[in-house]
Design an enzyme around this catalytic site. Structure first.
Site, mmCIF file in Angstrom:
data_model
loop_
_atom_site.group_PDB
_atom_site.id
_atom_site.type_symbol
_atom_site.label_atom_id
_atom_site.label_comp_id
_atom_site.label_asym_id
_atom_site.label_seq_id
_atom_site.Cartn_x
_atom_site.Cartn_y
_atom_site.Cartn_z
ATOM 1 C CE LYS A 153 2.312 54.505 70.935
ATOM 2 N NZ LYS A 153 1.328 55.077 69.995
ATOM 3 N N GLY A 206 11.460 57.747 67.025
ATOM 4 C CA GLY A 206 10.624 58.938 67.169
ATOM 5 C C GLY A 206 11.480 60.141 67.504
ATOM 6 C CB SER A 207 10.583 63.420 68.848
ATOM 7 O OG SER A 207 9.907 62.999 70.012
ATOM 8 C CB THR A 208 15.802 63.896 70.258
ATOM 9 O OG1 THR A 208 16.368 63.468 69.018
ATOM 10 C CG2 THR A 208 16.890 63.895 71.321
ATOM 11 N N GLY A 211 12.414 60.164 73.106
ATOM 12 C CA GLY A 211 13.485 59.175 73.315
ATOM 13 C C GLY A 211 14.142 59.346 74.675
ATOM 14 C CB CYS A 262 14.729 60.281 60.742
ATOM 15 S SG CYS A 262 14.851 58.679 59.944
ATOM 16 C CD GLU A 354 13.701 65.505 63.038
ATOM 17 O OE1 GLU A 354 13.174 65.410 64.161
ATOM 18 O OE2 GLU A 354 14.081 64.528 62.390
HETATM 19 P P1 NAD Z 1 7.128 61.056 68.612
HETATM 20 O O1 NAD Z 1 8.371 60.946 69.420
HETATM 21 O O2 NAD Z 1 6.176 62.117 68.937
HETATM 22 O O3 NAD Z 1 6.300 59.683 68.683
HETATM 23 C C1 NAD Z 1 6.850 58.440 68.294
HETATM 24 C C2 NAD Z 1 6.057 57.316 68.945
HETATM 25 O O4 NAD Z 1 6.222 57.394 70.367
HETATM 26 C C3 NAD Z 1 4.539 57.381 68.697
HETATM 27 O O5 NAD Z 1 4.037 56.072 68.564
HETATM 28 C C4 NAD Z 1 4.027 58.001 69.989
HETATM 29 O O6 NAD Z 1 2.686 57.660 70.296
HETATM 30 C C5 NAD Z 1 4.967 57.385 71.017
HETATM 31 N N1 NAD Z 1 5.104 58.153 72.267
HETATM 32 C C6 NAD Z 1 4.920 59.465 72.463
HETATM 33 N N2 NAD Z 1 5.128 59.782 73.772
HETATM 34 C C7 NAD Z 1 5.470 58.635 74.389
HETATM 35 C C8 NAD Z 1 5.836 58.308 75.722
HETATM 36 N N3 NAD Z 1 5.864 59.228 76.688
HETATM 37 N N4 NAD Z 1 6.138 57.017 76.029
HETATM 38 C C9 NAD Z 1 6.122 56.066 75.071
HETATM 39 N N5 NAD Z 1 5.784 56.315 73.771
HETATM 40 C C10 NAD Z 1 5.468 57.584 73.434
HETATM 41 O O7 NAD Z 1 7.620 61.136 67.093
HETATM 42 P P2 NAD Z 1 6.756 61.370 65.775
HETATM 43 O O8 NAD Z 1 6.345 62.791 65.737
HETATM 44 O O9 NAD Z 1 5.732 60.292 65.655
HETATM 45 O O10 NAD Z 1 7.853 61.087 64.627
HETATM 46 C C11 NAD Z 1 8.744 62.023 64.148
HETATM 47 C C12 NAD Z 1 10.109 61.867 64.781
HETATM 48 O O11 NAD Z 1 10.611 60.542 64.566
HETATM 49 C C13 NAD Z 1 11.145 62.786 64.154
HETATM 50 O O12 NAD Z 1 11.923 63.358 65.176
HETATM 51 C C14 NAD Z 1 11.988 61.840 63.319
HETATM 52 O O13 NAD Z 1 13.307 62.269 63.065
HETATM 53 C C15 NAD Z 1 11.978 60.610 64.144
HETATM 54 N N6 NAD Z 1 12.342 59.448 63.334
HETATM 55 C C16 NAD Z 1 13.570 58.869 63.511
HETATM 56 C C17 NAD Z 1 13.957 57.798 62.706
HETATM 57 C C18 NAD Z 1 15.292 57.132 62.856
HETATM 58 O O14 NAD Z 1 15.440 56.038 62.338
HETATM 59 N N7 NAD Z 1 16.261 57.743 63.523
HETATM 60 C C19 NAD Z 1 13.081 57.324 61.743
HETATM 61 C C20 NAD Z 1 11.844 57.941 61.586
HETATM 62 C C21 NAD Z 1 11.473 59.005 62.395
#
Ligand code: NAD
Length: 451
Positions: A153, A206-208, A211, A262, A354
């Site tokens: 996704k 994605g975001s903490t 997560g 990140c 962040e």
């Molecule tokens: P986000 O958490 O908003 O979304 C990430 C993904 O999760 C998207 O595909 C989104 O549609 C999906 N998502 C959102 N809500 C969900 C839910 N309730 N259930 C399942 N999936 C859901 O993050 P973002 O804004 O797309 O990305 C930025 C974040 O990603 C930053 O915090 C960044 O640090 C982090 N990031 C971490 C790494 C790493 O390797 N540690 C790498 C890249 C980005």
């Protein structure tokens, strides 16, 4: 339903993409389960051959994939080429892992004990918008190598390269339903993937905040998760460092991908005795970063991903704290200049949260101990750099910093053949490196009696 994809450079709609609902998602997961049942039976040599063929297809499409990413995400063309090449590289690397997926033979009395590594099943890979291609590849390449099928996704706003990669997978001969891209929102498609009992493993980047939600949902089914989350990494510059080199490269450690990284070293810690000298060099290098149309070969930084994200980044910047700024275009496009802040309040949200944009805060430290304390003064622990000509100090400080990926006299964070992941609220588990396939395998122990 369809949703619109907007270019951050032109602010124009460049594509419309299916917005799946829970019923579509369930149907696609059932197909992925069928895909898994056939893929796991493909002999290892053949599976490796198919992954190499997939890698070759990606290799032939580097320029096309890179241009799609430039348009969809505003990445510079040179970065986007690197990202597409990274997908090709992980596919070749984990194609080799198929032939090395082996269990153990353990000495026991009265028989023989062996372990089998078995593919876990359908894997859900949920990725963010900041590096759509490589982050997807870090999940799907080892998952496919282990014999799992994949539902990927992408983020709502950056689905285009994932859809192209899915086409390449089928053209390369990966059987139907083994690699699928499910587009749509996180709350609908993402959560349907996490909660579907046919999906046996989740890899989330994605975001903490999200997560935490995913780990909570997955826990109901004791479903394993790999989490790659946020970061707020430190770039620590000691007085004995090569200051010119550290200053010349520091902008790329935080402004690369417009700071939407990140691993961005968004907290710059400089030893007091060299603060003024270092900041003079740093100002020159920040002002020379070329922020321009990402399609130009000379471009070093493109726009932010969206207007709303630009507003969020800007909300952290209080003009009173700005030390200096770089340049950026005006007019169409979600541009933001490289920005350097001096923030005295250790509890300021600028130092804690962040920002995910081209904004770096600068702090001063006196000695090694204080440098480690400041570097660790964060809920995150993903990345970081240490600049010193004293290797013993470099190692001591690296041992003291709570972070999954550190570099000494360098800003590099990721090599696909070394492990990557975070401490603290930056994540759980590791991707990449020689053991990544283990996250997609169950281990079965079998005892054979010789009595
Ligand atoms: P986000 O958490 O908003 O979304 C990430 C993904 O999760 C998207 O595909 C989104 O549609 C999906 N998502 C959102 N809500 C969900 C839910 N309730 N259930 C399942 N999936 C859901 O993050 P973002 O804004 O797309 O990305 C930025 C974040 O990603 C930053 O915090 C960044 O640090 C982090 N990031 C971490 C790494 C790493 O390797 N540690 C790498 C890249 C980005």
């Amino acid at each position: 339903m369809l949703f619109e994809v907007v270019s951050p450079v032109t602010e124009q709609v460049i594509a419309t993409v299916d917005e799946l609902d829970p019923v579509d998602t369930e149907r696609r997961i059932v197909l992925a389960q069928k895909g898994f049942e056939s893929w796991r039976k493909v002999p290892p040599g053949k599976r490796a051959e198919l992954l190499r063929s997939f890698a070759r297809k990606v290799e032939e499409s580097i320029e096309e994939l890179a241009l799609i990413e430039v348009k969809n995400s505003g990445h510079t063309i040179s970065n986007a080429r690197w990202e597409a090449n990274n997908v090709k590289d992980v596919l070749y690397y984990y194609a080799g892992a198929v032939e090395r997926l082996s269990g153990l033979q353990i000495p026991v009395a009265g028989g023989i004990d062996v372990t089998f590594k078995e593919p876990i099943g359908v894997v859900g890979i949920i990725v963010p918008w900041n590096f759509p291609m490589p982050i997807a590849g870090w999940g799907f390449a080892p998952a496919l190598a282990a014999g799992c099928s994949v539902v990927l996704k992408p983020a709502e706003i950056t689905p285009l390269t994932a859809l192209k990669i899915a086409e390449l997978a089928y053209e390369s001969g990966i059987p139907e339903n083994v690699f699928q891209v499910l587009t749509g929102s996180g709350s609908v498609v993402g959560e349907s993937i996490v909660t579907n009992p046919l999906v046996k493993k989740i890899v989330f980047t994605g975001s903490t905040k999200v997560g935490v939600r995913i780990q909570t949902l997955a826990a109901q089914q004791i479903k394993p998760v790999t989490l790659e989350l946020g970061g707020k990494s430190a770039n620590v510059v000691f007085e004995d460092a090569d200051l010119e080199k550290a200053a010349a490269t520091a902008p790329y450690s935080v402004f690369d991908n417009a700071g939407q990284d990140c691993c961005a070293r968004s907290r710059l810690l400089v030893q007091e005795s060299v603060f003024d000298t270092f900041m003079e060099y740093f100002e020159q290098s920040v002002k020379s970063v070329r922020v321009e149309n990402p399609e130009l070969e000379s471009s070093e930084m493109g726009p932010l991903i969206s207007g709303s994200h630009r507003q969020k980044v800007d909300s952290y910047v209080d003009e009173e704290n700005v030390m200096f700024r770089g340049h950026c275009p005006t007019g169409t496009g979600y541009w933001y200049p490289p920005t350097v802040l001096r923030v005295e309040d250790k509890n300021s949200k600028v130092l804690k949260e962040e920002i995910f944009g081209p904004v770096v805060s600068v702090q001063v430290f006196r000695g090694e101990e204080e440098a480690i304390l400041l570097a660790n003064d964060s809920e995150y622990g993903l990345s970081g750099s240490i600049w010193t000509s004293n290797l013993g100090r470099g190692i001591r400080v690296a041992q003291g910093i709570e972070s999954g990926n550190l570099s000494i006299n360098s800003h590099s964070s990721v090599r696909y053949w070394t492990p990557f992941g975070g401490y603290k609220r930056s994540g759980l588990g590791r991707e990449l490196g020689p053991n990544a396939t283990d996250a997609f395998c169950e281990v079965k122990n079998v005892f054979i009696s010789t009595d």
